[in-house]
Every structure is written in structure tokens, then in C-alpha cells.
Design a protein around this motif. Structure first.
Motif, PDB file in Angstrom:
ATOM      1  N   GLY A 177       0.757  -1.111  -0.007  1.00 17.61           N
ATOM      2  CA  GLY A 177      -0.028   0.054  -0.115  1.00 17.61           C
ATOM      3  C   GLY A 177       0.780   1.049   0.052  1.00 17.61           C
ATOM      4  N   ASP A 178       2.029   0.895   0.357  1.00 13.85           N
ATOM      5  CA  ASP A 178       3.070   2.403   0.463  1.00 13.85           C
ATOM      6  C   ASP A 178       3.467   2.626  -0.931  1.00 13.85           C
ATOM      7  OD1 ASP A 178       4.566   4.041   1.328  1.00 13.85           O
ATOM      8  OD2 ASP A 178       5.723   3.239   2.741  1.00 13.85           O
ATOM      9  N   TRP A 179       2.820   3.271  -1.648  1.00 16.55           N
ATOM     10  CA  TRP A 179       3.235   3.583  -2.978  1.00 16.55           C
ATOM     11  C   TRP A 179       4.430   4.630  -3.030  1.00 16.55           C
ATOM     12  CZ3 TRP A 179       2.668   0.747  -7.232  1.00 16.55           C
ATOM     13  CH2 TRP A 179       1.820   0.059  -7.286  1.00 16.55           C
ATOM     14  N   ASN A 180       4.277   5.507  -2.172  1.00 15.93           N
ATOM     15  CA  ASN A 180       5.253   6.620  -2.159  1.00 15.93           C
ATOM     16  C   ASN A 180       6.756   5.928  -1.943  1.00 15.93           C
ATOM     17  OD1 ASN A 180       6.735   9.028  -1.721  1.00 15.93           O
ATOM     18  ND2 ASN A 180       6.424   8.691   0.515  1.00 15.93           N
ATOM     19  N   ALA A 181       6.902   4.877  -1.260  1.00 18.77           N
ATOM     20  CA  ALA A 181       8.254   4.180  -0.968  1.00 18.77           C
ATOM     21  C   ALA A 181       8.383   3.240  -2.002  1.00 18.77           C
ATOM     22  CB  ALA A 181       8.187   3.774   0.483  1.00 18.77           C
ATOM     23  N   MET A 182       7.278   2.475  -2.632  1.00 17.56           N
ATOM     24  CA  MET A 182       7.744   1.370  -3.539  1.00 17.56           C
ATOM     25  C   MET A 182       7.724   1.653  -4.964  1.00 17.56           C
ATOM     26  SD  MET A 182       8.383  -0.731  -1.312  1.00 17.56           S
ATOM     27  CE  MET A 182       8.501  -2.217  -2.753  1.00 17.56           C
ATOM     28  N   THR A 183       7.345   3.016  -5.164  1.00 26.03           N
ATOM     29  CA  THR A 183       7.328   3.191  -6.742  1.00 26.03           C
ATOM     30  C   THR A 183       8.781   3.017  -7.429  1.00 26.03           C
ATOM     31  OG1 THR A 183       5.714   4.804  -6.316  1.00 26.03           O
ATOM     32  CG2 THR A 183       6.501   4.881  -8.502  1.00 26.03           C
ATOM     33  N   LEU A 184       9.722   3.718  -6.896  1.00 26.61           N
ATOM     34  CA  LEU A 184      10.841   3.641  -7.551  1.00 26.61           C
ATOM     35  C   LEU A 184      11.705   2.422  -7.562  1.00 26.61           C
ATOM     36  CD1 LEU A 184      12.676   7.216  -6.378  1.00 26.61           C
ATOM     37  CD2 LEU A 184      11.515   6.542  -8.004  1.00 26.61           C
ATOM     38  N   PRO A 185      11.798   1.630  -6.497  1.00 27.45           N
ATOM     39  CA  PRO A 185      12.151   0.295  -6.531  1.00 27.45           C
ATOM     40  C   PRO A 185      11.425  -0.912  -7.550  1.00 27.45           C
ATOM     41  CG  PRO A 185      11.427   0.429  -4.150  1.00 27.45           C
ATOM     42  CD  PRO A 185      11.480   1.928  -4.933  1.00 27.45           C
ATOM     43  N   ILE A 186      10.232  -0.564  -7.751  1.00 21.18           N
ATOM     44  CA  ILE A 186       9.550  -1.266  -8.889  1.00 21.18           C
ATOM     45  C   ILE A 186       9.691  -0.827 -10.045  1.00 21.18           C
ATOM     46  CG2 ILE A 186       6.959  -1.768  -9.415  1.00 21.18           C
ATOM     47  CD1 ILE A 186       6.171  -1.723  -6.532  1.00 21.18           C
ATOM     48  N   ALA A 187       9.812   0.648 -10.182  1.00 24.16           N
ATOM     49  CA  ALA A 187      10.129   1.210 -11.659  1.00 24.16           C
ATOM     50  C   ALA A 187      11.510   0.820 -12.006  1.00 24.16           C
ATOM     51  CB  ALA A 187      10.048   2.735 -11.303  1.00 24.16           C
ATOM     52  N   THR A 188      12.398   0.930 -11.000  1.00 21.51           N
ATOM     53  CA  THR A 188      13.738   0.294 -11.611  1.00 21.51           C
ATOM     54  C   THR A 188      13.602  -1.181 -12.160  1.00 21.51           C
ATOM     55  OG1 THR A 188      14.721   1.510  -9.884  1.00 21.51           O
ATOM     56  CG2 THR A 188      16.340  -0.075 -10.736  1.00 21.51           C
ATOM     57  N   LEU A 189      13.280  -1.906 -11.281  1.00 18.07           N
ATOM     58  CA  LEU A 189      13.292  -3.520 -11.875  1.00 18.07           C
ATOM     59  C   LEU A 189      12.261  -3.680 -13.323  1.00 18.07           C
ATOM     60  CD1 LEU A 189      12.671  -5.910  -9.099  1.00 18.07           C
ATOM     61  CD2 LEU A 189      14.476  -5.979 -10.711  1.00 18.07           C
ATOM     62  N   THR A 190      11.180  -2.905 -13.145  1.00 21.37           N
ATOM     63  CA  THR A 190      10.393  -2.880 -14.369  1.00 21.37           C
ATOM     64  C   THR A 190      11.260  -2.467 -15.379  1.00 21.37           C
ATOM     65  OG1 THR A 190       8.490  -2.481 -12.971  1.00 21.37           O
ATOM     66  CG2 THR A 190       8.120  -2.145 -15.214  1.00 21.37           C
ATOM     67  N   LEU A 191      11.700  -1.172 -15.599  1.00 18.26           N
ATOM     68  CA  LEU A 191      12.365  -0.780 -16.721  1.00 18.26           C
ATOM     69  C   LEU A 191      13.626  -1.624 -17.285  1.00 18.26           C
ATOM     70  CD1 LEU A 191      12.430   3.071 -15.723  1.00 18.26           C
ATOM     71  CD2 LEU A 191      11.309   2.058 -17.830  1.00 18.26           C
ATOM     72  N   VAL A 192      14.520  -2.279 -16.210  1.00 11.01           N
ATOM     73  CA  VAL A 192      15.465  -3.106 -16.612  1.00 11.01           C
ATOM     74  C   VAL A 192      14.655  -4.325 -17.490  1.00 11.01           C
ATOM     75  CG1 VAL A 192      17.247  -4.670 -15.912  1.00 11.01           C
ATOM     76  CG2 VAL A 192      17.122  -2.381 -14.898  1.00 11.01           C
ATOM     77  N   THR A 193      13.748  -4.903 -16.801  1.00 13.79           N
ATOM     78  CA  THR A 193      13.079  -5.967 -17.569  1.00 13.79           C
ATOM     79  C   THR A 193      12.350  -5.535 -18.983  1.00 13.79           C
ATOM     80  OG1 THR A 193      12.568  -6.504 -15.365  1.00 13.79           O
ATOM     81  CG2 THR A 193      11.608  -7.952 -16.911  1.00 13.79           C
ATOM     82  N   VAL A 194      11.761  -4.408 -18.926  1.00 12.70           N
ATOM     83  CA  VAL A 194      11.199  -3.981 -20.130  1.00 12.70           C
ATOM     84  C   VAL A 194      12.022  -3.787 -21.411  1.00 12.70           C
ATOM     85  CG1 VAL A 194      10.085  -1.894 -21.327  1.00 12.70           C
ATOM     86  CG2 VAL A 194       9.207  -2.934 -19.269  1.00 12.70           C
ATOM     87  N   ALA A 195      13.105  -3.411 -21.064  1.00 11.78           N
ATOM     88  CA  ALA A 195      14.335  -3.275 -21.962  1.00 11.78           C
ATOM     89  C   ALA A 195      14.695  -4.634 -22.902  1.00 11.78           C
ATOM     90  CB  ALA A 195      15.664  -2.697 -21.399  1.00 11.78           C
ATOM     91  N   SER A 196      14.806  -5.758 -21.854  1.00 13.71           N
ATOM     92  CA  SER A 196      15.179  -6.871 -22.715  1.00 13.71           C
ATOM     93  C   SER A 196      13.944  -7.364 -23.295  1.00 13.71           C
ATOM     94  CB  SER A 196      15.923  -7.795 -21.850  1.00 13.71           C
ATOM     95  OG  SER A 196      14.940  -8.424 -20.704  1.00 13.71           O
ATOM     96  N   PHE A 197      12.621  -7.395 -22.520  1.00 17.95           N
ATOM     97  CA  PHE A 197      11.577  -7.850 -23.046  1.00 17.95           C
ATOM     98  C   PHE A 197      11.186  -7.291 -24.363  1.00 17.95           C
ATOM     99  CE2 PHE A 197       9.340 -10.329 -19.142  1.00 17.95           C
ATOM    100  CZ  PHE A 197      10.427 -10.804 -19.043  1.00 17.95           C
ATOM    101  N   SER A 198      11.299  -5.944 -24.475  1.00 11.43           N
ATOM    102  CA  SER A 198      10.657  -5.497 -25.535  1.00 11.43           C
ATOM    103  C   SER A 198      11.553  -5.787 -26.991  1.00 11.43           C
ATOM    104  CB  SER A 198      10.576  -3.851 -25.381  1.00 11.43           C
ATOM    105  OG  SER A 198      11.841  -3.404 -25.357  1.00 11.43           O
ATOM    106  N   ARG A 199      12.883  -5.895 -26.591  1.00  8.85           N
ATOM    107  CA  ARG A 199      13.545  -6.261 -27.720  1.00  8.85           C
ATOM    108  C   ARG A 199      13.175  -7.430 -28.254  1.00  8.85           C
ATOM    109  NH1 ARG A 199      19.876  -4.742 -27.112  1.00  8.85           N
ATOM    110  NH2 ARG A 199      20.016  -7.054 -27.776  1.00  8.85           N
ATOM    111  N   TYR A 200      13.059  -8.385 -27.486  1.00  5.51           N
ATOM    112  CA  TYR A 200      12.410  -9.696 -27.990  1.00  5.51           C
ATOM    113  C   TYR A 200      11.110  -9.822 -28.559  1.00  5.51           C
ATOM    114  CZ  TYR A 200      16.558 -12.190 -25.734  1.00  5.51           C
ATOM    115  OH  TYR A 200      17.732 -12.572 -25.630  1.00  5.51           O
ATOM    116  N   MET A 201      10.308  -9.049 -27.955  1.00  9.33           N
ATOM    117  CA  MET A 201       8.975  -8.908 -28.612  1.00  9.33           C
ATOM    118  C   MET A 201       8.935  -8.344 -29.689  1.00  9.33           C
ATOM    119  SD  MET A 201       5.893  -9.847 -27.480  1.00  9.33           S
ATOM    120  CE  MET A 201       4.602  -9.769 -28.509  1.00  9.33           C
TER     121      MET A 201
END
Lengths: 315, 307
Positions: A177-201
């Protein structure tokens, strides 16, 4: 299909046994006994030898391995003398938090990368495609901690919107529920994963777009929207199934960096602490868990692909 | 300003070749690959960036002299200025000189680890592919086992235990990164070993070792070379992760990840020169290597080659 899956299962079990023996022997060679952690650095050699004998650390390494695996199969992952707690309880405390971070990042990454890759393939070499490809290339070449740092700099320091430290709560629901604190860690992991997934996709969508059945679908007058949603998406997503299976352990490793950067009390930080404190039983359990997860991730990907792809299912 | 165009007749008359197109000297596959590589703009840019960083890190210190052994509290955390182009870090080391020193470690480990991985992987794959049968299956299961080893965890544990030096990190990273080249080379060898020239060599009495070293590996080299650049890029990233977590090289040696993680302590003070230049160096080097790798893959792939 059943015989294929059975064969696949047997291979996986062989590999799990192989990798567990290998890791056990390797870590055993590096850290033969936790005696010093228990008895203190000033314990004399005789006391250490006696403790090793009493706790089975002077047995041949393969006997110790069998003993350890027997314990693991009975739900005992060893005892962390450094933390004075069983390894299982240490992991139990944190597994939900790590699973939340990895899980939600993976979901976001898929939700972003799938449409992005398809968009790039359909509008290939357009400005949008070039921007997305360049961004993916940069992110792909960037260590995740550097990406996290840039996000902290921009969104926590320059424009203080989010917190630079992840939620410290032990309750995963409070964390979620703590979006204020969790947005940046989630964004970091998401962006790294998007970078490799989108290339394959992107490349798998381009392969599918060149297929004859897409031409047929267009030739019979199917609206482009339906060509994409019925024929392209389903076929182009098949390689993603494998990729997601393979990325389970990578997310675990990504967690190690992200959790350390944002001071998030998950499994990655537990492993980091065990490295600093030379907590051998925790290291061993975490590394073995990582290895098993690699094999399981592969197996799940293959099973999912078998179910999803009729060409394999019917074969 | 428009260039004067030659008259249309002259245009048509000049390059008139024999029927069926121009007949040039037969070019070797390697030269074709090189030409294909040079025609890829990103690859040339990547190669340029890589050369720049090699010169910057290894020749730079001879031009830009800095003291990288003695700490100096009086010079700590100065902003960029004339004598210190990128300022100084918390110990008073010149940051630009430090980046050069860290880059030496990153490049040395990157290339040496890639070398270790490629040598192990090529030999393993070639032996496995040539032997075939039960030896092949057993050797490939070993590859499966190594593929399942969580790379970063094991490398970290070994780095912590045995201490991190350029040599130890290279060996450890290389020792856990040879699986992909092994698979690639095995795949190549499986097709090569059915070819006539291998049969001819066998008939002439070539030993298995001679077959591998003289016939199979040279012909499988294409896939290996493509893999090298990705190996170097991955190794440089791995070193930066190890350094970031604080298990990297020890004083007086330094690596980029270590530098960056030291800089994080000053993030809130706004000492940007401790973070962004070194981060940019990591990204640029890895990106250049990835550019080169992608281009090499395209140029080695005969099917993709323009004719």
C-alpha cells in the motif's frame, strides 16, 4: 506430449541434483565449517575439531551433502549461527516482500513490453520505434543500480515526489500500500526488464508479421485490428513464455541489487548481509534456491509453451 | 549548393561492366564480413567508442598525471576545476584519473574473463560435438548444470572468499560464463563434422586433437567471435555489480562499480561528478560492445549478408 514432458521432468531432476552437488561442494570448499562463527575467532584448534566432529562437519563432503539434502527435503534449511535463527525462518520472514517486488515488476514489465514490442514491429523504423529501440538499448547496457540512482536523483531529490528508501514495514500488505516508498524500486526493476523483453517482443513480432498466415488474414479482408489481436499477438507472445520463465531467477538477482540500493528488507538483502557476515548456511540455502529456481523456471516455461502452442502439443 | 551533375550519357557510359554485373576478385568470407561490418554505422561508432576508452584508460594517465596512491583530506570533494577536471572524491583522489584507473580494471577483467570463457567453451563444445554419443550427452548435461548455477551469487561468494583482484575476478567470471560459447561451438561442430573436408582429414589419418585444432575450431570461429563482445560486456557489468555491492577490488586498485557506490554517499550533497561520469563510462563501454556484437552477428550470418 506426456512422454515429452516426462522426459523434460527427468532431465530437470538430473540437473537439479547435479547443480546442488556442484554448489554444495564449491561452497563447502570455500567455507568448510561454521565452527568459527559459533565458537568465536579465538577458539583453539582442538575445540574447533571437537565441534566439527560433534556436528558432522568432519564427514566426507558427499556424506555431508546427503545429510544436508535429507534435511532440506524435511524442511530444514540449516541454522544460521550468525543470526541465531533457522535459515527457513529467516527466508520466511522476507520471501513475501521479495515476491511482491519481483512479481509486480514482472507484471508491469509484461504489460508494457508486449504492446510496446508489437507497436515497434508494426511501425518499424518510425520515429517512435527508433526512440523505443534506443531507450531499450541504453537501459539494456546500464547496470540496474545506476538506473535506480538516476531515478532517485530525479524523482526523490530534484523533484521530491517519491521516497528514496523502500518501505521498511514487515507486513507485505503495508508494503504494497505504500506507493510513495515502493514506486522507485518497482520502476527500476520494471524498466530493466522492459528493456530486454521489448527487444525480444519486437523481433518475434517482426518474424510473425512476415508469415504467410498474416498475409492470408489481410488478403481475406480482416480489419488490421483483428489481424493484430487474433493472429499477431498470440503467435508473437510464444517466445515470451520462455523468456518469462528464464527471467524468474534473473529477477532474483536483480532484487539483490535493487534491494541493496533501496534498502528493502527482502531476500536479496538477506543474501547481501550473509556475505558481509560470512553466514555460510544462509548463503548456501539462497544460492541453492536460486539454482533450483532456474531449473524450475525453465521447466515451467516449457510446460506452458507446450500448453500454449498446438504445434508442440500435437507433436 | 548543388553539385554539377555529369551528363546522363557519361553516367551510363562510365561504369559499364561485363554482362551479368561486375566481376571482381573472389573475396574471402572474412573480408566480406569485414566490409559488411564497416558498412554498419552503429558498429563503427561502437568500435570508435571502445578504442576511445582503451586509449583513455591506458594512455590517458600518461598525459593527465594524477596521484592515485596517497589520500589527501585537504583535497576531498572538490568540484570540477582547472587542476582537477572532474573534481576529487571523498579521499581526495582526482576523479578523472580515478575513472581511468577503474576503467583499466574493468577492461582488463572484461577481456580476460571473456578470453577464459571462450577458451573453455570452445574446447568443451568442440570435444563434445566431435565425440558425440554418451560423452556428448554427459558433457552437455554439465553445461546444463553450469547454466543453472546462479552466476552473480556464486561469483560474489567466491570473490568474498578469495579476495578480489583483477586475476581472481577474471578467472571466476570466466569460469562461470563459458556455457553459451560451448553450446554455440558444439552446434557448429555437429554440422562441420559431416563435411567432406573433415572426412578427408580423417581419411588422411588426422588425430581427433588435430581435427579439433586445425579443422573444426578455425571453421567455428565465426560464432565464437560474435560471442566474445557480449562476453566482455557481461563481464564488465558483472564487475560493476560486484564493485557496487562493495566486494570489488581493494585499495589501491579501484573499479567503476566501487567508485559509483562510494559516490552514492554524496548523492544528497549534489556531488554529481562522483556518480554520473563513471556511470556514463560503464553504460557507454557496455553499449559500444553490444553495438559491435550485434553488427558482428549480422555480418557473420551469411543469410543476412547483402550480395
Amino acid at each position: 506430449m506426456i512422454s515429452y514432458l516426462m522426459r523434460r521432468l527427468v532431465t530437470s531432476i538430473v540437473v537439479v541434483i547435479g547443480v546442488s552437488v556442484f554448489i554444495f561442494i564449491l561452497l563447502h570448499a570455500a567455507y568448510p565449517s561454521p565452527a568459527r562463527a559459533v565458537l568465536g575467532l579465538r577458539a583453539n584448534g582442538a575445540a574447533v575439531a571437537a565441534w566439527n566432529k560433534a556436528n558432522g562437519y568432519d564427514d566426507p563432503v558427499i556424506v555431508q551433502y546427503l545429510h544436508y539434502i535429507n534435511n532440506v527435503l524435511h524442511g530444514n534449511l540449516g541454522y544460521s549461527y550468525v543470526e541465531n535463527q533457522s535459515v527457513l525462518s529467516l527466508i520466511k520472514e522476507r520471501v513475501a516482500r521479495s515476491a511482491y517486488l519481483s512479481g509486480i515488476s514482472l507484471v508491469f514489465a509484461i504489460l508494457i513490453a508486449l504492446p510496446l514490442g508489437i507497436f515497434q514491429a508494426v511501425k518499424r523504423n518510425s520515429i517512435g520505434d527508433n526512440i523505443a529501440t534506443s531507450a531499450a538499448f541504453i537501459l539494456y547496457s546500464m547496470p540496474s543500480f545506476f538506473l535506480g540512482l538516476i531515478l532517485i536523483q530525479v524523482f526523490a531529490l530534484s523533484f521530491p515526489i517519491f521516497s528514496f528508501e523502500a518501505s521498511q514495514s514487515t507486513n507485505v500488505f503495508v508494503v504494497a500500500g505504500d506507493w510513495n516508498a515502493m514506486t522507485l524500486p518497482i520502476a527500476t526493476l520494471t524498466l530493466v526488464t522492459v528493456a530486454s523483453f521489448s527487444r525480444y517482443m519486437r523481433s518475434s513480432s517482426m518474424d510473425v508479421l512476415a508469415q504467410d498466415y498474416i498475409k492470408v488474414a489481410r488478403a481475406k479482408g480482416l480489419p488490421e485490428r483483428l489481424v493484430l489481436s487474433r493472429h499477431l499477438v498470440r503467435n508473437a507472445s510464444l517466445p515470451m513464455v520462455t523468456l518469462i520463465g528464464l527471467s524468474l531467477p534473473i529477477l532474483l538477482a536483480g532484487n539483490l541489487i535493487t534491494e541493496q540500493l533501496f534498502n528493502y528488507q527482502g531476500l536479496g538483502l538477506l543474501f547481501f548481509t550473509s556475505l558481509v557476515k560470512v553466514d555460510y548456511p544462509t548463503m548456501l540455502a539462497y544460492t541453492l534456491a536460486g539454482a533450483v529456481l532456474v531449473v524450475v523456471g525453465n521447466l515451467i516455461a516449457d510446460i506452458a509453451l507446450t500448453i500454449a502452442d498446438p504445434r508442440i502439443r500435437m507433436a | 549548393m548543388a553539385m554539377p551533375q555529369p551528363p546522363l550519357d557519361a553516367q551510363r557510359a562510365l561504369p559499364l561492366g561485363p554482362e551479368g554485373g561486375e566481376v571482381g576478385a573472389v573475396q574471402s568470407g572474412w573480408r566480406l564480413a569485414l566490409r559488411e561490418f564497416m558498412s554498419n554505422r552503429l558498429a563503427v561508432v561502437g568500435f570508435g567508442i571502445l578504442i576511445f576508452f582503451v586509449l583513455f584508460c591506458f594512455v590517458g594517465p600518461y598525459i593527465y598525471h594524477t596521484d592515485q596512491t596517497n589520500t589527501n583530506d585537504l583535497l576531498a570533494n572538490l568540484g570540477p576545476s582547472g587542476p582537477h577536471l572532474l573534481g576529487t572524491d571523498g579521499e581526495g583522489f582526482d576523479e578523472l584519473g580515478r575513472i581511468m584507473k577503474g576503467g583499466q580494471a574493468a577492461l582488463e577483467i572484461g577481456f580476460f574473463a571473456a578470453f577464459v570463457a571462450i577458451v573453455i567453451g570452445t574446447l568443451w563444445g568442440a570435444v563434445s560435438g566431435l565425440a558425440g554419443g554418451i560423452i556428448d550427452s554427459a558433457m552437455m548435461r554439465v553445461v546444463d548444470v553450469f547454466l543453472s548455477v546462479p552466476f552473480l551469487f556464486v561469483v560474489l561468494i567466491l570473490a568474498v572468499k578469495f579476495g578480489a583482484t583483477v586475476l581472481s575476478l577474471s578467472l571466476v567470471i570466466g569460469f562461470f560464463a563459458w556455457q553459451v560459447p560451448a553450446r554455440l561451438v558444439r552446434g557448429e561442430v555437429l554440422t562441420l563434422r559431416e563435411r567432406d573436408f573433415v572426412l578427408a582429414a580423417r581419411t588422411a589419418g588426422a588425430t581427433p586433437w588435430r581435427l579439433i585444432s586445425r579443422h573444426l575450431i578455425p571453421n567455428a570461429l565465426g560464432v565464437v567471435i560474435v560471442n566474445v563482445t557480449f562476453q566482455v560486456a557481461d563481464a564488465i557489468l558483472a564487475v560493476s555489480y560486484i564493485g557496487f555491492l562493495g566486494f570489488g577490488l581493494h585499495y589501491p586498485a579501484v573499479d567503476w562499480g566501487d567508485q559509483l557506490s562510494n559516490g552514492i554517499g554524496f548523492l544528497e550533497d549534489g556531488y554529481w561528478w562522483l556518480i554520473y561520469p563513471v556511470g556514463a563510462c560503464i553504460v557507454l563501454t557496455v553499449m559500444a560492445l553490444n553495438f559491435i556484437g550485434d553488427a558482428l552477428r549480422d555480418s557473420m550470418d551469411v543469410r543476412l549478408r547483402r550480395r
